[in-house]
Scaffold this active site. Structure first.
Site, PDB file in Angstrom:
ATOM      1  N   SER A 191      16.446 -16.169  14.860  1.00 51.33           N
ATOM      2  CA  SER A 191      16.665 -17.239  13.898  1.00 51.33           C
ATOM      3  C   SER A 191      16.472 -18.573  14.626  1.00 51.33           C
ATOM      4  O   SER A 191      16.948 -18.747  15.752  1.00 51.33           O
ATOM      5  CB  SER A 191      18.077 -17.143  13.301  1.00 51.33           C
ATOM      6  OG  SER A 191      18.237 -18.137  12.309  1.00 51.33           O
ATOM      7  N   GLU A 192      15.792 -19.511  13.959  1.00 50.64           N
ATOM      8  CA  GLU A 192      15.421 -20.789  14.576  1.00 50.64           C
ATOM      9  C   GLU A 192      16.601 -21.504  15.232  1.00 50.64           C
ATOM     10  O   GLU A 192      16.444 -22.211  16.215  1.00 50.64           O
ATOM     11  CB  GLU A 192      14.830 -21.751  13.514  1.00 50.64           C
ATOM     12  CG  GLU A 192      13.438 -21.390  13.045  1.00 50.64           C
ATOM     13  CD  GLU A 192      13.451 -20.501  11.829  1.00 50.64           C
ATOM     14  OE1 GLU A 192      14.287 -19.566  11.751  1.00 50.64           O
ATOM     15  OE2 GLU A 192      12.609 -20.703  10.936  1.00 50.64           O
ATOM     16  N   ASN A 193      17.788 -21.363  14.638  1.00 49.30           N
ATOM     17  CA  ASN A 193      18.940 -22.114  15.130  1.00 49.30           C
ATOM     18  C   ASN A 193      19.601 -21.491  16.357  1.00 49.30           C
ATOM     19  O   ASN A 193      20.741 -21.800  16.671  1.00 49.30           O
ATOM     20  CB  ASN A 193      19.966 -22.324  14.006  1.00 49.30           C
ATOM     21  CG  ASN A 193      20.422 -21.045  13.369  1.00 49.30           C
ATOM     22  OD1 ASN A 193      19.624 -20.138  13.157  1.00 49.30           O
ATOM     23  ND2 ASN A 193      21.697 -20.946  13.057  1.00 49.30           N
ATOM     24  N   SER A 244      14.970 -21.812  21.683  1.00 45.36           N
ATOM     25  CA  SER A 244      14.598 -21.073  20.477  1.00 45.36           C
ATOM     26  C   SER A 244      13.129 -21.306  20.125  1.00 45.36           C
ATOM     27  O   SER A 244      12.419 -20.379  19.716  1.00 45.36           O
ATOM     28  CB  SER A 244      15.494 -21.504  19.313  1.00 45.36           C
ATOM     29  OG  SER A 244      15.255 -20.705  18.192  1.00 45.36           O
TER      30      SER A 244
END
Lengths: 232, 229
Positions: free
Chosen positions: B46-48, B88
């Site tokens: 996940s990007e975060n 990330s």
């Protein structure tokens, strides 16, 4: 003795000036410095330029600051998040400026500033609307876009634990933009859940070394950041 | 017959290999994880700042500090990791993910993707879509084959602003699975009850027919939701 702790968020944001550029950590609620933002709303400075992934949610924290007409410009990757009503309203009226940056480019521009770099070449955006007008270079057969560092007068971050030296430790998905932003603000102010004695954070688990942090305030979380329930 | 949203997600899940590192976009891609079989070990990013993300948290077990890129409360699987945004996006841009599954507004025959600016949208937003489209080895797209007005979304050339040029490797729609190759689009599979000519009639770009092109094998409703209708 070094002691970076302050008692209140009001003291922490007192030096923010009209026209300042402020980085705000957080992605959704995790890592959002909500108490500092609420203190900044009360503090009253105007014409702020804000760097954040989104453009605020609802009418509190960044959403509230924008709603109050205090923000001149937003630099963000996702200002069309459904909750960013205040921003979207002002943007459609032409009353707020937007610099739209792909999320990875935003993170790296902030990192570059903190790392003392003059910028970097990224493939992201080459040949698209967001690459237009930017310097490009073909490196080993691939086209790259030049992106400049993003500095700020102030960086507001939120961590889970901190000590008086400014060492910070985050929980789970709180690190997000907080880690690079802490390195890129002329003045970095941290809001933490818990102040621990020096040595209370194992050096293995210091995610932001205190060298990057100027002030920290330990306060219980803003009530909006402890609610459990359906995602907003 | 056409595949439902769950049907498209099921079809993608069948193709994700054991050992894949995958980022799922919002919408149909999010549903893909529900249809993975336990014989495959697959890590979701996940990007975060999450690798090894598990399913959405059950009510009452949410953790306020653990959300996905769509801001839903999620869980972690054993072997997962947390990190910051620069790392990330090093994972994304550096080509370390094996698959990115994204939605699409338009896809062109040369693999150009348009999915970040909808027509008439007044406030733009890009999020991590461009970094994913530029950085990930296998960009797979899920979409309905035509718009709600019946216009083809798979075109000779995109008309909307591009997310990235030449990035899409495979397209999964409600009626077809299509590979993007240097020689153009190749139809691999079509929905049960259809035929290649019907798929071509709803596609603006020319389709070549793979030698082993066949009807999709879709079970009825393995999770209680119909996969085709």
């Amino acid at each position: 003795m070094i002691d970076k702790t302050l008692k209140t968020c009001e003291e922490a944001v007192a030096k923010v000036f009209d026209g300042a550029t402020i980085m705000l950590g957080g992605f959704g609620d995790p890592g959002l410095p909500g108490r500092l933002l609420e203190a900044l709303r009360k503090q009253g400075t105007k014409n702020l330029s804000v760097i954040h992934n989104g453009a605020g949610s609802g009418d509190w924290a960044l959403g509230g600051l924008i709603k109050d007409g205090r923000v001149r410009k937003v630099t963000a990757s996702f200002p069309n998040n459904p909750g960013a009503i205040a921003f979207q309203d002002l943007y459609l009226k032409g009353q707020i400026e937007l610099e739209l940056v792909p999320q990875g480019t935003l993170a790296e521009r902030i990192r570059a500033a903190g790392a003392g770099l003059g910028g970097f070449f990224t493939p992201t955006g080459a040949g698209t609307e967001l690459g237009k007008g930017k310097e490009t270079r073909v490196i080993d057969g691939r086209e790259y876009v030049f992106e400049k560092p993003l500095h700020a007068d102030f960086a507001f971050v939120r961590a889970h634990r901190g000590d008086r030296l400014g060492n910070l430790s985050y929980r789970k998905a709180m690190r997000n933009f907080n880690v690079p932003m802490a390195t890129a603000g002329n003045v970095t102010i941290a809001e933490v859940d818990e102040l621990v004695p020096v040595g209370g954070i194992d050096p293995e688990n210091v995610h932001t070394p205190g060298i990057f942090v100027d002030h920290l305030v330990a306060l219980p979380r803003h009530p909006k950041l402890v609610e459990i329930g359906p995602p907003r | 017959m056409k595949l439902t949203r769950d049907g498209i997600a099921y079809r993608v899940a069948c193709d994700l290999p054991d050992g894949a590192y995958v980022n799922l976009g919002i919408g149909i891609p999010t549903i893909v994880s529900a249809y993975l079989t336990p014989d495959k070990e697959i890590f979701f990013h996940s990007e975060n700042g999450i690798l090894g993300m598990g399913p959405v948290a059950k009510p009452g077990t949410e953790d306020v500090d653990l959300v996905n890129a769509g801001k839903e409360f999620v869980t972690m699987l054993p072997g997962g990791a947390f990190f910051d945004h620069p790392l990330s996006f090093s994972i994304i841009r550096g080509g370390h993910l094996t698959h990115s599954v994204l939605g699409a507004l338009e896809v062109a025959a040369n693999g150009d993707l348009a999915n970040w600016r909808t027509p008439g949208e007044k406030v733009p937003g890009v999020g991590g879509a461009m970094d994913l489209a530029f950085g990930v080895k296998n960009v797979w797209v899920t979409t309905t084959h035509v718009t709600s007005k019946g216009k083809p979304k798979i075109l000779k050339a995109c008309t909307l602003p591009l997310t990235a040029p030449h990035c899409v490797k495979r397209i999964y729609t409600d009626i077809a699975v299509i590979d993007v190759t240097p020689q153009g689009l190749v139809l691999r599979e079509f929905a049960p009850g259809l035929d290649p000519a019907t798929v071509q009639s709803q596609t603006d770009a020319p389709l070549q027919i793979a030698p082993d092109c066949h009807a999709m094998n879709i079970p009825e409703a393995p999770k209680g939701v119909p996969l085709a209708a």
